[in-house]
Design an enzyme around this catalytic site. Structure first.
Site, PDB file in Angstrom:
ATOM      1  N   ASP A  84       0.849  -1.196   0.000  1.00  9.14           N
ATOM      2  CA  ASP A  84       0.000   0.000   0.000  1.00  9.14           C
ATOM      3  C   ASP A  84       0.891   1.255   0.000  1.00  9.14           C
ATOM      4  OD1 ASP A  84      -2.398   1.434   0.196  1.00  9.14           O
ATOM      5  OD2 ASP A  84      -2.396   1.396   2.387  1.00  9.14           O
ATOM      6  N   HIS A  85       0.655   2.175  -0.914  1.00 11.97           N
ATOM      7  CA  HIS A  85       1.429   3.423  -1.010  1.00 11.97           C
ATOM      8  C   HIS A  85       2.939   3.178  -1.009  1.00 11.97           C
ATOM      9  CE1 HIS A  85      -1.947   6.149  -0.820  1.00 11.97           C
ATOM     10  NE2 HIS A  85      -2.465   5.353   0.073  1.00 11.97           N
ATOM     11  N   HIS A 207      -9.362   5.095  -2.044  1.00 16.93           N
ATOM     12  CA  HIS A 207      -8.634   5.040  -0.763  1.00 16.93           C
ATOM     13  C   HIS A 207      -9.471   5.749   0.304  1.00 16.93           C
ATOM     14  CE1 HIS A 207      -4.432   3.663  -1.800  1.00 16.93           C
ATOM     15  NE2 HIS A 207      -5.023   3.691  -2.973  1.00 16.93           N
ATOM     16  N   GLY A 208      -9.015   5.644   1.553  1.00 20.45           N
ATOM     17  CA  GLY A 208      -9.701   6.366   2.629  1.00 20.45           C
ATOM     18  C   GLY A 208     -11.121   5.896   2.837  1.00 20.45           C
TER      19      GLY A 208
END
Ligand code: 13P
Length: 287
Positions: A84-85, A207-208
């Protein structure tokens, strides 16, 4: 079964549902998510931030744990182990460690550099059968040390990144990591629609996921979102359940201090939250 996330997300996009990415922090998180995916007969993506990877003593440890646990539990639904990221270097570490999917977050670079690095990583990951996610625009707030201003993505830039052959794309549409502030303006469906029109059938990533109202989730899925990331919400329910156990004095009764008992309410709370999200996203019985 550990697989690349490409096929499950192409199917989700075509079938108008989304697959959840749930971030993992330790053994309890991983076990709770894998078991719930199996019980729901749902594909699932296990997200690992670089910070969480470091906490678990490195991506090699994470990959070994997830692979062994997936086999030991007899999981038959498709599971992707996804960075992730990821930073540029972090992507290579995960490719080497045996992840089945990576995200390169080059959103903080000028678009030319984002394109150049994403292109290289598309080739590196596809050569080994991994799927790859890229990011344009940025997700607001902070995800484990990765901070974003939250600007909406430019659809033309999305098209340029999509044309590099990425398997799915995270486009900033006003979404924020962590809890949403009271004065949050909501998702920009105008941006999402423009991005969706620009990239064709490419699965989009939201996302989020924590705290986005259900109706916005449903609308986002109808506009091409096929992967939704949830992290903070699982942390919050774990914390609430653990706090309730301790405040009720259960850790001080009998062998209630046993970590397997102490962590059990939080574990069950994660399972319930993941099931709730899989139902909302429409991925139940889509394995
Ligand atoms: P939340 O923590 O807001 O659910 O976001 C998770 C996420 O987007 C991981 O990349």
């Amino acid at each position: 079964m550990l697989v690349s996330a490409k096929e499950m997300l192409d199917k989700a996009r075509a079938g108008k549902y989304a697959v959840g990415q749930f971030n993992i922090n330790n053994l309890e998180w991983t076990k709770a998510i894998l078991l719930t995916a199996q019980e729901c007969n749902s594909p699932v993506i296990l997200g690992v931030s670089e910070g969480a990877g470091k906490y678990m003593t490195g991506m090699e440890t994470v990959a070994a744990m997830v692979k062994a646990m997936d086999e030991s539990l007899g999981i038959t639904v498709p599971v992707a182990l996804h960075l992730d990221h990821g930073s540029y270097e972090g992507c290579y570490k995960c490719i080497k460690a045996g992840f089945t999917s990576i995200m390169f977050d080059g959103s903080h670079f000028p678009i030319e550099e984002n394109i150049e690095k994403t292109k290289e990583l598309v080739n590196a990951s596809h050569a080994l059968g991994l799927s790859i996610e890229a990011e344009v625009g940025s997700i607001g707030g902070e995800e484990d040390g990765v901070v974003g201003a939250g600007e909406c993505a430019d659809p033309n830039e999305c098209k340029m990144i999509a044309d590099l052959g990425v398997d799915f794309l995270a486009a900033g549409i006003g979404n924020i990591h962590g809890k949403y502030p009271e004065n949050w303006a909501g998702l920009s469906f105008e941006t999402l629609e423009a991005v969706n029109n620009a990239v064709g059938e490419l699965p989009l990533v939201l996302h989020g996921g924590t705290g986005i109202p259900d109706d916005m989730i449903t609308k986002a899925i109808s506009l091409g979102v096929a992967k939704i990331n949830v992290n903070t919400e699982c942390q919050l329910v774990f914390q609430e359940a653990t706090r309730a156990y301790i405040e009720a004095g259960k850790d001080q009764t009998g062998k209630g201090f046993d970590p397997r008992k102490l962590l059990a309410p939080g574990f069950e709370a994660i399972k319930a939250k993941v099931k709730e999200k899989m139902e909302l996203f429409g991925s139940v019985n889509k394995a």
